[in-house]
Design a protein around this motif. Structure first.
Motif, short mmCIF file in Angstrom:
data_model
loop_
_atom_site.label_atom_id
_atom_site.label_comp_id
_atom_site.label_asym_id
_atom_site.label_seq_id
_atom_site.Cartn_x
_atom_site.Cartn_y
_atom_site.Cartn_z
N ASP A 171 59.12 137.62 -4.10
CA ASP A 171 59.59 136.75 -5.18
C ASP A 171 60.58 135.69 -4.70
OD1 ASP A 171 58.32 138.74 -6.71
OD2 ASP A 171 59.95 138.88 -8.14
N LYS A 230 60.37 139.11 2.74
CA LYS A 230 60.97 139.71 1.54
C LYS A 230 61.45 138.60 0.60
CE LYS A 230 61.33 143.64 1.19
NZ LYS A 230 60.35 144.62 0.63
N ASN A 231 62.01 139.00 -0.53
CA ASN A 231 62.36 138.06 -1.60
C ASN A 231 63.45 137.07 -1.19
OD1 ASN A 231 60.94 140.21 -2.68
ND2 ASN A 231 62.03 140.16 -4.61
N GLY A 232 63.47 135.94 -1.90
CA GLY A 232 64.61 135.03 -1.83
C GLY A 232 64.71 134.27 -0.53
N PHE A 279 58.75 140.02 10.52
CA PHE A 279 59.39 140.53 9.30
C PHE A 279 60.61 139.67 9.01
CE2 PHE A 279 62.76 143.05 7.28
CZ PHE A 279 62.09 143.58 6.17
N PRO A 289 65.33 140.19 3.18
CA PRO A 289 65.70 139.43 1.99
C PRO A 289 66.74 138.35 2.30
CG PRO A 289 66.51 141.71 1.88
CD PRO A 289 65.61 141.63 3.07
N GLY A 290 66.52 137.15 1.77
CA GLY A 290 67.54 136.12 1.78
C GLY A 290 68.01 135.67 3.14
N PHE A 329 68.68 133.03 6.08
CA PHE A 329 69.02 131.61 6.02
C PHE A 329 68.50 130.89 7.25
CE2 PHE A 329 72.24 133.76 3.49
CZ PHE A 329 72.09 133.09 2.29
N ALA A 331 68.44 141.33 6.56
CA ALA A 331 68.86 140.70 5.31
C ALA A 331 70.04 139.76 5.53
CB ALA A 331 69.28 141.78 4.31
N GLY A 332 69.95 138.56 4.94
CA GLY A 332 71.09 137.66 4.92
C GLY A 332 71.50 137.11 6.27
N ALA A 385 71.18 142.68 10.04
CA ALA A 385 71.52 142.12 8.73
C ALA A 385 72.87 141.44 8.83
CB ALA A 385 71.55 143.23 7.69
#
Lengths: 194, 194, 194
Positions: free
Chosen positions: C42, C59-61, C75, C78-79, C81, C119-120, C137
């Motif tokens: 998403d 993943k999302n975002g 891979f 999420p999120g 940058f 993530a992030g 992450a």
């Protein structure tokens, strides 16, 4: 209406300047003001009370909370984290709800003209980012940033200086000349255009 | 239905408590449970298996994955990064697909009652955040957080203590009294209300 | 059409492989190419010029800008940058607009096959992430990452090595054997499968 709103965006304010573009899945609340010729990327949220100048570029996935002001010509990279509460708690938590009866919890953020904030940077509450400063991607900014300074890291430390055009400045004998032609002096940790 | 769902949100569960509000562009999957009187900001995603208590505030842009549990009164700032896989790979990668045949890759996250997580913080897999702790904005949390502790940085280190109401506590002689009236003792790195 | 697009997603390219799934509130621009059997979470945005291989999990975002290439089996947590401008400024800022007349400001990003980004994490402009590397992450990646390396922190430093399957490798006498059966040698800071 002389500005553009993508059909999937929700825009509740009409205080938007000429030529501004608001892209997909944005949500701009009532009580937001936005200047002329801005570009506001997908998935950006602005809460009531936010003020954005003209010629501002806001990349995707940004969230601007009450208390955030962006002056003219600011760049906000993707997914920057603005904040406005130094001591966060759920206002619905019985132990903390008394702290959210008025707005004394709110600390504002001011980003001055021409500054740029890199992707995923975090701006702690109560910060002023000086004119034409650059915040590195992923920086966590815990104190005010000087005009034309570059900061990076967690917590963010000053790494150097940049020209108004965005390119790095190297000082020799207190003077620097950018490729773009602008000249600067550096004295007492303050950069001035000469 | 005694809870609110914004018309643009996709909500596949009905296990949602009274008075909870779910805002624009959220996506809440089947198999999620959410308590009473929560506020869930725009663009928030919750995967099947997520459990959220009552009086929880979730700001915009959050993604809660399988294995994440938030107890009552928790605050999740904007764009917090939860995780659940210590050794991530694309499950579609031939070299790694055998590791995703069952759920042994999954490490859960537990955020205990009244805790607050600042904007853009990253919570590594398998972490427990103690009751009424505060995670600073942009922190990368790599180990469990004690009740009422404040942590910040990358990796996150403990910086002090906070009251249940969210304000900082200063200890003198093992005792502290918050502006809100609560009193605490500090012994062996453990804060207790007295 | 042998790929899936969620009804809320905006997909302007048709260069998408068999079995790929694109979920809610995504925006995929014209001029993007995506391989087979990918899963795109998403709220993901891809700008014209992005290239994604096969068996990729996003993943999302996520926001993938012009200049970002993901090889097969990558891979993206999420999120994450991604970035593409070393010296960011609003292109609408009069003092900087001359720098955006052509594409000389653009620094590309290459994520090689099988790598995973937590993530992030923040990937600075111009970076190559080696085959089967893992980015922790919340890491801020400021230089290239070796194949099979693990990096974490801000700025990211190398913390060890991982197998193609994603599990950590421990070297003794220059040799390591993963639980998955693969064997590696380590010489001159270079891991090779043997």
């Amino acid at each position: 209406m002389d500005y553009f709103v993508h059909p999937t965006a929700i825009v509740d304010t009409q205080d938007i300047g000429k030529g501004t573009k608001i892209w997909a899945f944005c949500h701009i609340m009532d009580g937001v003001s936005i200047g002329d010729s801005c570009n506001i990327g997908d998935n950006t949220f602005m809460e009531s009370g936010v003020a954005v100048g003209s010629n501002v570029t806001i990349k995707n996935g940004n969230m601007l909370w009450e208390g955030v002001t962006l002056e003219d010509g600011v760049f906000v990279g993707p997914g920057v984290f603005f904040t406005n509460d130094r001591h966060p708690r759920s206002p619905r938590l019985p132990e903390a709800s008394h702290r959210y009866q008025d707005h004394s919890w709110l600390s504002p953020t001011l980003v001055k003209q021409g500054a740029a904030i890199g992707a995923g940077a975090v701006i702690l509450p109560g910060i002023t980012v000086g004119e034409f400063a650059t915040i590195g991607a992923g920086a966590v900014v815990t104190k005010d940033v000087r005009p034309c300074a570059v900061v990076a890291g967690n917590p963010a430390r000053q790494k150097g200086w940049v020209c108004r055009c965005g390119l790095p400045l190297t000082f020799a004998g207190g003077c620097s000349r950018c490729h773009c032609g602008r000249k600067y002096s550096l004295q007492n940790e303050t950069v001035q255009i000469v």
